[in-house]
Design a protein around this motif. Structure first.
Motif, mmCIF file in Angstrom:
data_model
loop_
_atom_site.group_PDB
_atom_site.id
_atom_site.type_symbol
_atom_site.label_atom_id
_atom_site.label_comp_id
_atom_site.label_asym_id
_atom_site.label_seq_id
_atom_site.Cartn_x
_atom_site.Cartn_y
_atom_site.Cartn_z
ATOM 1 N N LEU A 17 20.123 40.691 82.936
ATOM 2 C CA LEU A 17 19.584 39.954 82.719
ATOM 3 C C LEU A 17 19.955 38.532 83.048
ATOM 4 O O LEU A 17 21.042 38.382 81.891
ATOM 5 N N LEU A 18 19.892 37.931 84.072
ATOM 6 C CA LEU A 18 20.268 37.112 84.440
ATOM 7 C C LEU A 18 18.969 35.595 84.395
ATOM 8 O O LEU A 18 18.020 35.858 84.404
ATOM 9 N N GLY A 19 19.620 34.200 83.515
ATOM 10 C CA GLY A 19 18.409 33.064 83.677
ATOM 11 C C GLY A 19 18.971 32.502 82.228
ATOM 12 O O GLY A 19 19.200 32.362 82.040
ATOM 13 N N ASP A 20 18.017 30.793 83.158
ATOM 14 C CA ASP A 20 18.507 29.937 81.538
ATOM 15 C C ASP A 20 18.808 30.109 79.868
ATOM 16 O O ASP A 20 17.077 30.991 79.473
ATOM 17 N N VAL A 29 13.827 42.422 76.674
ATOM 18 C CA VAL A 29 14.540 43.344 76.641
ATOM 19 C C VAL A 29 14.137 43.935 75.507
ATOM 20 O O VAL A 29 13.828 44.781 75.258
ATOM 21 N N LEU A 30 13.349 43.098 74.455
ATOM 22 C CA LEU A 30 13.020 43.701 73.124
ATOM 23 C C LEU A 30 11.813 44.324 73.121
ATOM 24 O O LEU A 30 11.381 44.976 72.793
ATOM 25 N N ARG A 31 10.881 43.475 74.222
ATOM 26 C CA ARG A 31 9.044 44.386 74.599
ATOM 27 C C ARG A 31 10.082 45.514 75.119
ATOM 28 O O ARG A 31 9.267 46.867 74.842
ATOM 29 N N PHE A 32 10.984 45.689 76.225
ATOM 30 C CA PHE A 32 10.486 46.276 77.335
ATOM 31 C C PHE A 32 11.487 47.794 76.062
ATOM 32 O O PHE A 32 10.742 49.469 75.861
ATOM 33 N N VAL A 33 12.391 47.715 74.458
ATOM 34 C CA VAL A 33 12.861 48.428 74.733
ATOM 35 C C VAL A 33 12.657 49.250 73.183
ATOM 36 O O VAL A 33 12.309 50.258 72.644
ATOM 37 N N LYS A 34 11.953 47.452 72.193
ATOM 38 C CA LYS A 34 11.048 48.897 70.862
ATOM 39 C C LYS A 34 9.589 47.906 71.093
ATOM 40 O O LYS A 34 9.142 48.727 69.593
ATOM 41 N N GLY A 35 9.012 48.024 72.252
ATOM 42 C CA GLY A 35 7.648 47.027 72.017
ATOM 43 C C GLY A 35 7.587 46.114 71.209
ATOM 44 O O GLY A 35 6.812 45.911 70.299
ATOM 45 N N GLN A 36 8.813 44.874 70.917
ATOM 46 C CA GLN A 36 8.382 43.754 70.268
ATOM 47 C C GLN A 36 8.748 42.562 70.248
ATOM 48 O O GLN A 36 8.704 43.045 71.827
ATOM 49 N N PHE A 50 22.024 47.067 75.280
ATOM 50 C CA PHE A 50 20.580 47.889 74.594
ATOM 51 C C PHE A 50 20.733 49.190 75.471
ATOM 52 O O PHE A 50 20.868 49.145 76.692
ATOM 53 N N SER A 51 20.469 50.590 75.637
ATOM 54 C CA SER A 51 19.798 51.072 76.323
ATOM 55 C C SER A 51 18.009 51.721 76.074
ATOM 56 O O SER A 51 17.850 51.059 75.343
ATOM 57 N N GLN A 52 17.637 52.205 77.427
ATOM 58 C CA GLN A 52 16.514 52.672 77.507
ATOM 59 C C GLN A 52 16.023 53.558 78.855
ATOM 60 O O GLN A 52 16.978 53.166 79.378
ATOM 61 N N ILE A 65 21.029 48.555 79.627
ATOM 62 C CA ILE A 65 20.847 47.324 79.909
ATOM 63 C C ILE A 65 22.091 45.818 79.281
ATOM 64 O O ILE A 65 21.909 46.162 77.950
ATOM 65 N N TRP A 66 22.537 44.963 79.827
ATOM 66 C CA TRP A 66 23.169 44.227 79.438
ATOM 67 C C TRP A 66 22.610 42.758 79.452
ATOM 68 O O TRP A 66 22.115 41.710 80.380
#
Ligand code: GTP
Ligand code: MG
Length: 208
Positions: A17-20, A29-36, A50-52, A65-66
């Motif tokens: 993931l890249l971006g400002d 990432v937190l939403r995708f990996v942990k649903g939070q 992370f990995s998922q 995931i980096w």
């Protein structure tokens, strides 16, 4: 490399993931990996890993995931993370025009220095904040089309389109747009997947 687990092929895919700063990379990432989701997510230092896994029909994609840091002082580290990546998600904040400009710079850098096989997604995040929108969906969509990216507006807060971005990437990877590369890309796969099934039976994706 492809591996098997219970008869199911597992395909590892490095994703960056890249971006400002503050665009919402870590939150996605937190939403995708942990649903939070957390309102006050700390700014990333360096990068976080992370990995998922996602199941697509009878195949499984394991995303490695980096989550990079958007702060400019970490910019020079970015190539370590995007080189050899099977996929990249370039994130901007729809309420911040400067973050869209920054996203375009990341796309340019990926096009110039990245792997030409890398699948690049453009995510217009914070789509829940419509009242303060600065970047129109039409503008971003047109830019994405011109540059061969796939585009979605997302909200890490409400979870809108978050799993979907990863699912679309998994689908594209499995559709064989990606060939194996020595640094760990995807294996060519001729058979297109039909759909993914989420745990609750909803059509989308099953996060394992
Ligand atoms: P760096 O690590 O500094 O590069 O930032 P980042 O891109 O990882 O952003 P981060 O996920 O830390 O999010 C920055 C702030 O935006 C946090 O306070 C989040 O709670 C908030 N945020 C992230 N995604 C959303 C979203 O979809 N909607 C809303 N309303 N806020 C969001
Ligand atoms: Mg972060």
């Amino acid at each position: 490399m492809a591996a098997t687990a219970g008869g199911n092929k597992i395909r590892n895919a490095k994703l960056v993931l890249l971006g400002d700063v503050g665009a919402g990379k870590s939150s996605l990432v937190l939403r995708f990996v942990k649903g939070q989701f957390v309102e006050f997510q700390e700014s990333t230092i360096g990068a976080a890993f992370f990995s998922q896994t996602l199941a697509v029909n009878d195949e499984t994609v394991k995303f490695e995931i980096w989550d990079t840091a958007g702060q400019e002082r970490y910019h020079s580290l970015a190539p370590m993370y995007y080189r050899g990546a099977a996929a990249a998600i370039v994130v901007y904040d729809i309420t911040n025009a400067a973050s869209f400009t920054r996203a375009k710079k990341w796309v340019q850098e990926l096009q110039a220095q990245g792997n030409s096989n890398t699948i690049v997604a453009l995510a217009g995040n914070k789509a829940d904040l419509l009242d303060t929108r600065q970047v129109s969906a039409d503008e971003a969509k047109a830019y994405a089309q011109e540059n061969g990216l796939f585009f979605m507006e997302t909200s890490a807060k409400t979870a809108t389109n978050v799993n979907d971005v990863f699912y679309e990437i998994a689908k594209k990877l499995l559709q064989g747009q990606q060939v194996q590369n020595p640094q760990g890309g995807m294996v060519l796969n001729q058979r297109p997947p039909e759909r993914m099934v989420r745990g609750g039976g909803e059509e989308c994706c099953r996060i394992l």
